[in-house]
Design a protein around this motif. Structure first.
Motif, PDB file in Angstrom:
ATOM      1  N   ILE A  70       0.855  -1.180   0.000  1.00 39.58           N
ATOM      2  CA  ILE A  70       0.000   0.000   0.000  1.00 39.58           C
ATOM      3  C   ILE A  70       0.894   1.234   0.000  1.00 39.58           C
ATOM      4  O   ILE A  70       1.767   1.381   0.863  1.00 39.58           O
ATOM      5  CB  ILE A  70      -0.918   0.022   1.236  1.00 39.58           C
ATOM      6  CG1 ILE A  70      -1.823  -1.204   1.228  1.00 39.58           C
ATOM      7  CG2 ILE A  70      -1.727   1.307   1.284  1.00 39.58           C
ATOM      8  CD1 ILE A  70      -2.646  -1.370   2.478  1.00 39.58           C
ATOM      9  N   TYR A  71       0.725   2.081  -0.996  1.00 40.65           N
ATOM     10  CA  TYR A  71       1.489   3.317  -1.079  1.00 40.65           C
ATOM     11  C   TYR A  71       0.636   4.459  -0.545  1.00 40.65           C
ATOM     12  O   TYR A  71      -0.487   4.665  -0.996  1.00 40.65           O
ATOM     13  CB  TYR A  71       1.892   3.621  -2.524  1.00 40.65           C
ATOM     14  CG  TYR A  71       2.870   2.629  -3.084  1.00 40.65           C
ATOM     15  CD1 TYR A  71       4.214   2.717  -2.747  1.00 40.65           C
ATOM     16  CD2 TYR A  71       2.467   1.616  -3.923  1.00 40.65           C
ATOM     17  CE1 TYR A  71       5.130   1.812  -3.251  1.00 40.65           C
ATOM     18  CE2 TYR A  71       3.364   0.701  -4.432  1.00 40.65           C
ATOM     19  CZ  TYR A  71       4.693   0.809  -4.092  1.00 40.65           C
ATOM     20  OH  TYR A  71       5.602  -0.083  -4.576  1.00 40.65           O
ATOM     21  N   ILE A  72       1.171   5.178   0.402  1.00 41.53           N
ATOM     22  CA  ILE A  72       0.461   6.329   0.943  1.00 41.53           C
ATOM     23  C   ILE A  72       1.041   7.565   0.259  1.00 41.53           C
ATOM     24  O   ILE A  72       2.173   7.952   0.499  1.00 41.53           O
ATOM     25  CB  ILE A  72       0.620   6.413   2.469  1.00 41.53           C
ATOM     26  CG1 ILE A  72       0.075   5.144   3.117  1.00 41.53           C
ATOM     27  CG2 ILE A  72      -0.084   7.646   3.007  1.00 41.53           C
ATOM     28  CD1 ILE A  72       0.317   5.047   4.593  1.00 41.53           C
ATOM     29  N   VAL A  73       0.254   8.153  -0.614  1.00 41.24           N
ATOM     30  CA  VAL A  73       0.700   9.288  -1.402  1.00 41.24           C
ATOM     31  C   VAL A  73       0.728  10.539  -0.521  1.00 41.24           C
ATOM     32  O   VAL A  73      -0.227  10.818   0.207  1.00 41.24           O
ATOM     33  CB  VAL A  73      -0.234   9.508  -2.615  1.00 41.24           C
ATOM     34  CG1 VAL A  73       0.199  10.722  -3.405  1.00 41.24           C
ATOM     35  CG2 VAL A  73      -0.259   8.275  -3.483  1.00 41.24           C
ATOM     36  N   GLY A  74       1.830  11.282  -0.599  1.00 40.23           N
ATOM     37  CA  GLY A  74       1.923  12.543   0.121  1.00 40.23           C
ATOM     38  C   GLY A  74       2.456  12.422   1.540  1.00 40.23           C
ATOM     39  O   GLY A  74       2.490  13.410   2.265  1.00 40.23           O
ATOM     40  N   THR A  75       2.877  11.228   1.954  1.00 37.43           N
ATOM     41  CA  THR A  75       3.369  11.065   3.314  1.00 37.43           C
ATOM     42  C   THR A  75       4.600  11.927   3.559  1.00 37.43           C
ATOM     43  O   THR A  75       4.730  12.564   4.611  1.00 37.43           O
ATOM     44  CB  THR A  75       3.725   9.588   3.576  1.00 37.43           C
ATOM     45  OG1 THR A  75       2.569   8.798   3.333  1.00 37.43           O
ATOM     46  CG2 THR A  75       4.188   9.379   4.993  1.00 37.43           C
ATOM     47  N   GLY A  76       5.513  11.974   2.600  1.00 39.12           N
ATOM     48  CA  GLY A  76       6.722  12.791   2.742  1.00 39.12           C
ATOM     49  C   GLY A  76       6.403  14.268   2.910  1.00 39.12           C
ATOM     50  O   GLY A  76       7.060  14.977   3.672  1.00 39.12           O
ATOM     51  N   THR A  77       5.386  14.726   2.215  1.00 39.00           N
ATOM     52  CA  THR A  77       4.971  16.123   2.336  1.00 39.00           C
ATOM     53  C   THR A  77       4.507  16.423   3.747  1.00 39.00           C
ATOM     54  O   THR A  77       4.875  17.447   4.337  1.00 39.00           O
ATOM     55  CB  THR A  77       3.840  16.424   1.337  1.00 39.00           C
ATOM     56  OG1 THR A  77       4.302  16.121   0.021  1.00 39.00           O
ATOM     57  CG2 THR A  77       3.419  17.867   1.416  1.00 39.00           C
ATOM     58  N   PHE A  78       3.711  15.532   4.309  1.00 39.87           N
ATOM     59  CA  PHE A  78       3.231  15.746   5.676  1.00 39.87           C
ATOM     60  C   PHE A  78       4.355  15.665   6.700  1.00 39.87           C
ATOM     61  O   PHE A  78       4.377  16.425   7.660  1.00 39.87           O
ATOM     62  CB  PHE A  78       2.120  14.746   6.012  1.00 39.87           C
ATOM     63  CG  PHE A  78       0.847  15.003   5.270  1.00 39.87           C
ATOM     64  CD1 PHE A  78       0.156  16.194   5.439  1.00 39.87           C
ATOM     65  CD2 PHE A  78       0.345  14.060   4.389  1.00 39.87           C
ATOM     66  CE1 PHE A  78      -1.014  16.438   4.755  1.00 39.87           C
ATOM     67  CE2 PHE A  78      -0.826  14.299   3.694  1.00 39.87           C
ATOM     68  CZ  PHE A  78      -1.515  15.483   3.876  1.00 39.87           C
ATOM     69  N   VAL A  79       5.286  14.750   6.490  1.00 41.45           N
ATOM     70  CA  VAL A  79       6.422  14.628   7.407  1.00 41.45           C
ATOM     71  C   VAL A  79       7.280  15.889   7.345  1.00 41.45           C
ATOM     72  O   VAL A  79       7.674  16.428   8.385  1.00 41.45           O
ATOM     73  CB  VAL A  79       7.251  13.371   7.085  1.00 41.45           C
ATOM     74  CG1 VAL A  79       8.560  13.361   7.854  1.00 41.45           C
ATOM     75  CG2 VAL A  79       6.451  12.114   7.382  1.00 41.45           C
ATOM     76  N   ASN A  80       7.586  16.373   6.152  1.00 45.44           N
ATOM     77  CA  ASN A  80       8.381  17.595   6.008  1.00 45.44           C
ATOM     78  C   ASN A  80       7.667  18.791   6.615  1.00 45.44           C
ATOM     79  O   ASN A  80       8.288  19.606   7.318  1.00 45.44           O
ATOM     80  CB  ASN A  80       8.692  17.864   4.537  1.00 45.44           C
ATOM     81  CG  ASN A  80       9.721  16.920   3.981  1.00 45.44           C
ATOM     82  OD1 ASN A  80      10.506  16.344   4.721  1.00 45.44           O
ATOM     83  ND2 ASN A  80       9.693  16.747   2.675  1.00 45.44           N
TER      84      ASN A  80
END
Length: 66
Positions: A4-14
């Motif tokens: 399962i790929y969670i799109v945008g996770t890196g954006t939220f972490v940053n």
């Protein structure tokens, strides 16, 4: 097994890291005197300049072989 790929996770972490760092900086800015703040900013600037110098120079900087 499916992935399962969670799109945008890196954006939220940053975004969370930036907001968290801003809050911590705002809270602790009163604990640092001006001399220490200046020293920290100069150190960050020197590290940034060294990083970009190394990036611009490339991996073969100073290599006289053609």
């Amino acid at each position: 097994m499916s992935v399962i790929y969670i799109v945008g996770t890196g954006t939220f972490v940053n975004t969370g890291a930036i907001v968290g760092g801003g809050i911590i900086g705002y809270i602790f800015q009163r604990l640092l005197n001006e001399k220490l703040k200046t020293a920290i900013m100069q150190a960050i600037g020197r590290c940034r300049n060294f990083y970009w110098f190394c990036r611009c120079a490339g991996p073969n900087f100073g290599d006289s072989r053609n």
